[in-house]
Write a protein that holds these residues in place. Structure first.
Motif, PDB file in Angstrom:
ATOM      1  N   ALA A 273     -40.113   2.865 -21.651  1.00  0.00           N
ATOM      2  CA  ALA A 273     -41.209   2.873 -20.669  1.00  0.00           C
ATOM      3  C   ALA A 273     -42.164   1.703 -20.907  1.00  0.00           C
ATOM      4  N   ARG A 274     -42.201   1.228 -22.172  1.00  0.00           N
ATOM      5  CA  ARG A 274     -43.106   0.110 -22.494  1.00  0.00           C
ATOM      6  C   ARG A 274     -42.366  -1.228 -22.578  1.00  0.00           C
ATOM      7  N   HIS A 275     -41.093  -1.240 -22.181  1.00  0.00           N
ATOM      8  CA  HIS A 275     -40.284  -2.460 -22.220  1.00  0.00           C
ATOM      9  C   HIS A 275     -40.952  -3.540 -21.359  1.00  0.00           C
ATOM     10  N   VAL A 276     -40.962  -4.779 -21.858  1.00  0.00           N
ATOM     11  CA  VAL A 276     -41.653  -5.842 -21.105  1.00  0.00           C
ATOM     12  C   VAL A 276     -41.055  -6.036 -19.713  1.00  0.00           C
ATOM     13  N   ASP A 277     -39.761  -5.741 -19.580  1.00  0.00           N
ATOM     14  CA  ASP A 277     -39.085  -5.961 -18.301  1.00  0.00           C
ATOM     15  C   ASP A 277     -38.862  -4.662 -17.535  1.00  0.00           C
ATOM     16  N   VAL A 278     -39.637  -3.637 -17.865  1.00  0.00           N
ATOM     17  CA  VAL A 278     -39.309  -2.307 -17.333  1.00  0.00           C
ATOM     18  C   VAL A 278     -39.233  -2.297 -15.805  1.00  0.00           C
ATOM     19  N   GLU A 279     -40.087  -3.061 -15.181  1.00  0.00           N
ATOM     20  CA  GLU A 279     -40.095  -3.037 -13.720  1.00  0.00           C
ATOM     21  C   GLU A 279     -38.755  -3.531 -13.154  1.00  0.00           C
ATOM     22  N   ARG A 280     -38.304  -4.669 -13.659  1.00  0.00           N
ATOM     23  CA  ARG A 280     -37.053  -5.237 -13.137  1.00  0.00           C
ATOM     24  C   ARG A 280     -35.850  -4.352 -13.477  1.00  0.00           C
ATOM     25  N   ILE A 281     -35.754  -3.906 -14.737  1.00  0.00           N
ATOM     26  CA  ILE A 281     -34.532  -3.200 -15.139  1.00  0.00           C
ATOM     27  C   ILE A 281     -34.495  -1.742 -14.670  1.00  0.00           C
ATOM     28  N   SER A 282     -35.660  -1.165 -14.415  1.00  0.00           N
ATOM     29  CA  SER A 282     -35.625   0.249 -14.014  1.00  0.00           C
ATOM     30  C   SER A 282     -35.566   0.422 -12.501  1.00  0.00           C
ATOM     31  N   GLN A 283     -35.903  -0.620 -11.756  1.00  0.00           N
ATOM     32  CA  GLN A 283     -36.017  -0.444 -10.307  1.00  0.00           C
ATOM     33  C   GLN A 283     -34.751  -0.849  -9.551  1.00  0.00           C
ATOM     34  N   GLN A 284     -33.583  -0.692 -10.176  1.00  0.00           N
ATOM     35  CA  GLN A 284     -32.341  -0.990  -9.463  1.00  0.00           C
ATOM     36  C   GLN A 284     -31.597   0.268  -9.073  1.00  0.00           C
ATOM     37  N   GLY A 285     -31.810   1.319  -9.846  1.00  0.00           N
ATOM     38  CA  GLY A 285     -31.139   2.568  -9.507  1.00  0.00           C
ATOM     39  C   GLY A 285     -30.250   3.059 -10.623  1.00  0.00           C
ATOM     40  N   PRO A 286     -29.735   4.290 -10.473  1.00  0.00           N
ATOM     41  CA  PRO A 286     -28.887   4.907 -11.495  1.00  0.00           C
ATOM     42  C   PRO A 286     -27.559   4.179 -11.662  1.00  0.00           C
ATOM     43  N   ALA A 287     -26.822   4.558 -12.703  1.00  0.00           N
ATOM     44  CA  ALA A 287     -25.641   3.806 -13.098  1.00  0.00           C
ATOM     45  C   ALA A 287     -24.347   4.322 -12.473  1.00  0.00           C
ATOM     46  N   THR A 288     -24.315   5.550 -12.045  1.00  0.00           N
ATOM     47  CA  THR A 288     -23.090   6.110 -11.476  1.00  0.00           C
ATOM     48  C   THR A 288     -23.477   7.142 -10.418  1.00  0.00           C
ATOM     49  N   PRO A 289     -22.654   7.295  -9.362  1.00  0.00           N
ATOM     50  CA  PRO A 289     -23.047   8.202  -8.274  1.00  0.00           C
ATOM     51  C   PRO A 289     -23.374   9.607  -8.772  1.00  0.00           C
ATOM     52  N   ASP A 290     -22.694  10.003  -9.852  1.00  0.00           N
ATOM     53  CA  ASP A 290     -22.910  11.320 -10.428  1.00  0.00           C
ATOM     54  C   ASP A 290     -24.390  11.544 -10.778  1.00  0.00           C
ATOM     55  N   HIS A 291     -25.092  10.468 -11.129  1.00  0.00           N
ATOM     56  CA  HIS A 291     -26.478  10.598 -11.575  1.00  0.00           C
ATOM     57  C   HIS A 291     -27.501  10.494 -10.441  1.00  0.00           C
ATOM     58  N   VAL A 292     -27.055   9.963  -9.298  1.00  0.00           N
ATOM     59  CA  VAL A 292     -28.023   9.676  -8.233  1.00  0.00           C
ATOM     60  C   VAL A 292     -28.717  10.951  -7.760  1.00  0.00           C
ATOM     61  N   ILE A 293     -27.921  11.992  -7.550  1.00  0.00           N
ATOM     62  CA  ILE A 293     -28.483  13.212  -6.970  1.00  0.00           C
ATOM     63  C   ILE A 293     -29.493  13.850  -7.917  1.00  0.00           C
ATOM     64  N   ARG A 294     -29.183  13.836  -9.209  1.00  0.00           N
ATOM     65  CA  ARG A 294     -30.068  14.483 -10.178  1.00  0.00           C
ATOM     66  C   ARG A 294     -31.346  13.696 -10.436  1.00  0.00           C
ATOM     67  N   THR A 295     -31.232  12.384 -10.567  1.00  0.00           N
ATOM     68  CA  THR A 295     -32.416  11.608 -10.980  1.00  0.00           C
ATOM     69  C   THR A 295     -33.090  10.907  -9.807  1.00  0.00           C
ATOM     70  N   LYS A 296     -32.480  10.972  -8.639  1.00  0.00           N
ATOM     71  CA  LYS A 296     -32.965  10.247  -7.460  1.00  0.00           C
ATOM     72  C   LYS A 296     -32.807   8.738  -7.652  1.00  0.00           C
ATOM     73  N   ARG A 297     -33.068   8.042  -6.554  1.00  0.00           N
ATOM     74  CA  ARG A 297     -32.764   6.617  -6.516  1.00  0.00           C
ATOM     75  C   ARG A 297     -33.537   5.824  -7.572  1.00  0.00           C
ATOM     76  N   LEU A 298     -34.852   5.909  -7.543  1.00  0.00           N
ATOM     77  CA  LEU A 298     -35.643   5.048  -8.424  1.00  0.00           C
ATOM     78  C   LEU A 298     -36.687   5.833  -9.207  1.00  0.00           C
ATOM     79  N   PRO A 299     -36.941   5.432 -10.452  1.00  0.00           N
ATOM     80  CA  PRO A 299     -38.072   6.024 -11.177  1.00  0.00           C
ATOM     81  C   PRO A 299     -39.396   5.602 -10.533  1.00  0.00           C
TER      82      PRO A 299
END
Ligand code: ZN
Length: 657
Positions: A273-299
């Motif tokens: 959460a405190r990663h210097v690049d958190v905005e860029r790396i977290s705002q692309q979306g989940p890694a596999t379709p299996d995770h999309v429904i549970r975690t939603k598209r973006l934090p």
């Protein structure tokens, strides 16, 4: 990654289906392969029907089952001939496909077959294993993903481009597999999705999965993209509970639904959460379709819920209106929140959902950081994410829905929770869908329930330092407080006023009265933020309206507590907090009433134990559960317009009536 196959364990499973159960569980033991219902497995078995014909059946994982705990009953038997015929169709919608799967099973009681059933059927191997292994998802979520997969595996796997799970994916897999499979092909990699392995025996198929995933892990290690290094971080040490409850309230205000909001305090989550690049790396979306429904598209980044909800609605508008599509917008609450001060917060309709989001996002963090080390994380496109998030099958579930339990998304705190009325209150509240924090001086309180919705904390409520720590921990676990059951109390042995020492009087007052003042004062800011209004139930006593000789300290303490509650009702009404009292009497299924004590008391009055227990107007026994159920109902809609009330739960007492 090592094979967990064990000959001794395997010997306990007899036939093909048994071994299918065994190796499915082996996959389920490894969270970097499958998580919370992810992944699926199958076996093809020829069986004789009632009419004497031979028929090939695909036993495929049923939805709602976890590989880790799956049993024979978790596999749905579907007729292979029909699955293969379906695979020849030009198109088939997901709801149609599910209908076909369900209507071509040989056991009406079996679960709904996995949506990947046709895909399992078209692979010409007896055993098929499918996982969303972290290592594969990492590799295929990078710019050079496909080239890397070909470099690692050559022709031993067939590579499938990203297609959303469902019929089209099954058909494309069938086509590409027929075209590219070589005699030594042992697997199939689905880009940005996962991996299949297969073989003639359960063991071979399973061990090929392990070998294939190990190759990917070794590749990542060779490219210095396996070991995750994050700088050490200090968790937030200040009191967060009131701010957390304010965030939870804001989520509920924006989405019209109370949710469980769980702060994750592990070092990895916080550092991410405190990663210097958190905005860029977290705002692309989940890694596999299996995770999309549970975690939603973006934090959600930071704490501006209104802005997140607005952007979510815009995202829905941008992608939804395609010809012939009718989509209902999901509740727009974030599921993952990354805050540079607090760290990672996960959100769910229930505590279990919030815990699942935590587990999935923990793997997402691994995938993102490793992919970054490999040259850059690249998730699915916004359109692909939308299609997954608004999948027809998920939408159908939404429409079917049904009412969740009444306290879903809400949090309750019960004092004196380890036994008697308190323990029964915990059960009644859990049963109504609440997350429950149980406090008790007894360590046993920690072991009442293993479910994610329960947190039992050993705590002496008369010790303000312990109480403060417990409130902080409870709020960090669930995000706030909606209901408070003040139950902890002591009942000293009978003693006349003439013999009552100050010390005994004071200790009864400390537990039965003073501690409750502290609890009310400290929880007031939290209860004030409860999305549906705060609710307090005070467990008083029949001794309030009808005291008895020899119980001066007890009766006075409960009467003072009742008076305190009445004043709170007056003061807190404008904060939308209701507070009501229950006055139980003669509840004997609690710790203090052993069989011997009961017998002795009954004898004292010249009654049988049965007569003694039902010595009231209605001649009925009052149990802990009766009190707890009424306490829980007092937090519900039946009592929505009642505050400052006192209700007896005593079977009718002549002195009270
Ligand atoms: Zn899959």
């Amino acid at each position: 990654m090592n094979s967990l196959w064990n000959d001794q364990e395997a010997a306990e499973y007899q036939d093909d289906l048994g071994l299918r159960v065994y190796t499915s569980r082996l996959l389920g033991r490894e969270p970097s392969l499958v998580l919370h219902g992810g992944g699926n497995t199958s076996v093809k078995i020829t069986e004789r029907t009632l009419l004497g014909n031979e028929e090939e059946i695909l036993y495929v994982k049923g939805s709602g089952w976890d590989l880790e705990t799956i049993d024979v009953a978790g596999f749905a038997p579907v007729r292979m001939s029909h699955l293969l015929a379906l695979a020849q169709l030009d198109s088939l919608s997901d709801p149609q496909m599910v209908n076909e799967l369900k209507t071509h099973m040989t056991n009406a009681a079996a679960p709904t077959p996995s949506v990947e059933a046709i895909l399992h059927a078209v692979l010409p191997h007896k055993f098929v294993d499918h996982t969303h292994a972290d290592a594969l998802v990492t590799l295929t979520n990078t710019a050079e993903g496909e080239a890397r997969i070909r470099e690692i595996y050559g022709a031993s796997v067939v590579v499938i481009p990203y297609i959303m799970p469902g019929f089209d994916l099954a058909r494309e897999c069938a086509r590409l597999f027929a075209k590219h499979a070589a005699p030594h092909t042992v697997g199939m990699v689905l880009l940005q999705h996962g991996i299949f392995s297969f073989g003639p025996t359960a063991r071979e198929s399973y061990e090929r999965m392990i070998e294939l995933v190990t190759l990917a892990e070794e590749y990542l290690a060779q490219h210095k993209a396996w070991t995750i290094s994050l700088p050490p971080v200090e968790p937030p040490s200040q009191v967060l509970r009131n701010e957390l409850a304010a965030l939870r309230r804001e989520i509920a205000t924006q989405t019209q639904t109370p949710m469980i909001v769980a702060l994750q305090e592990d070092a990895k989550s916080l550092a991410f959460a405190r990663h210097v690049d958190v905005e860029r790396i977290s705002q692309q979306g989940p890694a596999t379709p299996d995770h999309v429904i549970r975690t939603k598209r973006l934090p959600m980044l930071g704490r501006n819920v209104a802005d997140y909800v607005r952007r979510y609605a815009r995202y829905f508008d941008e992608h939804a209106p395609h010809a012939g599509e009718e989509k209902t917008m999901l509740d727009p609450a974030p599921r993952v929140i990354l805050d540079s001060t607090w760290g990672l917060i996960t959100v769910g309709r229930t505590a279990k959902d919030a815990a699942i989001v935590r587990d999935i996002y923990s793997h997402t963090i691994d995938v993102i950081l490793r992919a970054e080390d490999l040259g850059g994380y690249r998730a699915l496109s916004a359109r692909d994410l939308f299609d997954m998030e608004y999948w027809d099958l998920e939408q159908a579930k939404l429409r079917k829905g049904g009412q969740p339990p009444q306290f879903t998304g809400e949090v309750a705190l019960v004092t004196g929770a380890a036994s008697g009325i308190g323990k029964a209150c915990v059960a009644s509240l859990l049963q109504r869908g609440a997350a429950v924090i149980g406090l008790d001086v007894s360590e046993e309180v920690a072991t009442l329930s293993k479910q994610a919705a329960y947190l039992g904390l050993a705590c002496d409520v008369t010790d303000t330092v312990q109480l403060d720590a417990a409130l902080e921990r409870g709020t960090r676990a669930y995000g706030g407080l909606d209901m408070l059951i003040l139950n902890a109390g002591m009942f000293p042995p009978g003693r006349r006023i003439a013999e009552l020492p100050d010390k005994e009087w004071q200790s009864v007052m400390t537990v039965n009265l003073d501690a409750n003042l502290t609890l009310l004062r400290e929880t007031h800011p939290l209860l004030k933020l409860a999305p549906r209004g705060g609710r307090v139930v005070v467990i008083g006593s029949k001794n309030v309206p009808a005291p008895g000789p020899g119980a001066a300290a007890y009766s006075a303490s409960k009467a003072a507590l009742t008076q305190l509650a009445r004043v709170a009702a007056l003061e807190w009404g404008s904060d939308n907090i209701r507070i009501n009292c229950l006055h139980p009497n003669a509840v004997f299924d609690t710790g203090i009433w052993t069989d011997e004590v009961l017998q002795a008391r009954a004898q004292h009055y010249g009654l049988s134990v049965e007569e003694y227990k039902t010595n009231n107007v209605l001649r009925t026994e009052v149990r802990s559960r009766d009190v707890a159920e009424l306490a829980a109902e007092m937090c519900g809609p039946l009592f929505a317009k009642t505050t400052g009330a006192q209700l007896p739960v005593d079977g009718g007492n002549e002195r009270v009536i």
